[in-house]
Design a protein around this motif. Sequence first.
Motif, short mmCIF file in Angstrom:
data_model
loop_
_atom_site.label_atom_id
_atom_site.label_comp_id
_atom_site.label_asym_id
_atom_site.label_seq_id
_atom_site.Cartn_x
_atom_site.Cartn_y
_atom_site.Cartn_z
N SER A 61 82.13 44.67 61.92
CA SER A 61 83.54 44.24 62.20
C SER A 61 84.35 45.65 62.65
N LYS B 267 83.76 39.88 71.41
CA LYS B 267 84.43 40.03 70.22
C LYS B 267 85.15 41.40 70.69
N ALA C 181 89.67 40.40 65.47
CA ALA C 181 88.14 40.29 65.10
C ALA C 181 87.96 39.62 64.04
N VAL C 182 88.58 39.28 63.04
CA VAL C 182 88.25 38.38 61.96
C VAL C 182 88.30 36.83 62.56
N GLU D 99 85.17 36.41 64.87
CA GLU D 99 84.13 36.14 63.94
C GLU D 99 84.02 34.83 63.33
N GLY E 159 79.75 40.08 60.53
CA GLY E 159 81.18 40.40 60.16
C GLY E 159 81.81 40.04 59.04
#
Length: 252
Positions: free
Chosen positions: A58, A120, A189-190, A193, A200
């Motif tokens: 991540s 991502k 990013a979260v 994922e 991540g």
Amino acid sequence: MKKRWPGFLLIAVILIVWEMCSALKLIDPVSFPKVSLIFTSWVESLTSGELLKQLMPSLGRIFSGFGFAVTVAVPLGLLMGSVPFVYRLLEPITEFVRPIPSSAYIPIAILFLGIGNEMKVFVVFLSCLFPVLLNTYGGVRGVDPVLIDTGRTFGVHRLKALWQIVLPASLPSILTGMRISLGIALIVAVVAEMITGNSGIGYFILDMQRVFRVPEMFAGIFTLGIIGYLINFFFLKIEGHFLRWRGTANEA
């Protein structure tokens, strides 16, 4: 840091209240386990390496996307603020693309880049691009013309003035855009994922929820909060270093 003790005290009080409410079953102890249990799960995940194994990808995606965005956005913003033709060329497409939420690009990014790391990083890049670009542009437009005219009086040519006068003068706005972008990068990013990930911290949180390991799920969420706080803390330190000539937000 010492001046922020009331904020840390408030967090401690909230966690203590949470612990007591869960222990006394005033709230659902299954959905909201005791903080001590979450902390134990957090330590176990950390010492076993499970959490770090998910956290590292991540952070790599966040800083890669953010780095690419800054590399592209700062020169573009300087040009848009200094050259009217470049502004007129790029302003319509910027205003067209900018309002679209970054999460809306995920399906398109999956089509072209698949569900791997590239997708991502691309989504993080896109989400970070516009805050840095617009803050850079705004910073350039806000530079005192007297500074530029003084440089020209001393024979500084246009490109050199852009590097030695305009860029330093607009640095506070650029750093503000970068700071905003870092927070957005963490969120995007979260989300990416959670939607398409097999690694991540976002994937970890969702996976723990699916298998009903609620304390581990909260441990992942708390880790995100800690990471976000640390990123902001260290960025403020960097900002304070570059802007030490004017005082910094750290002094507030």
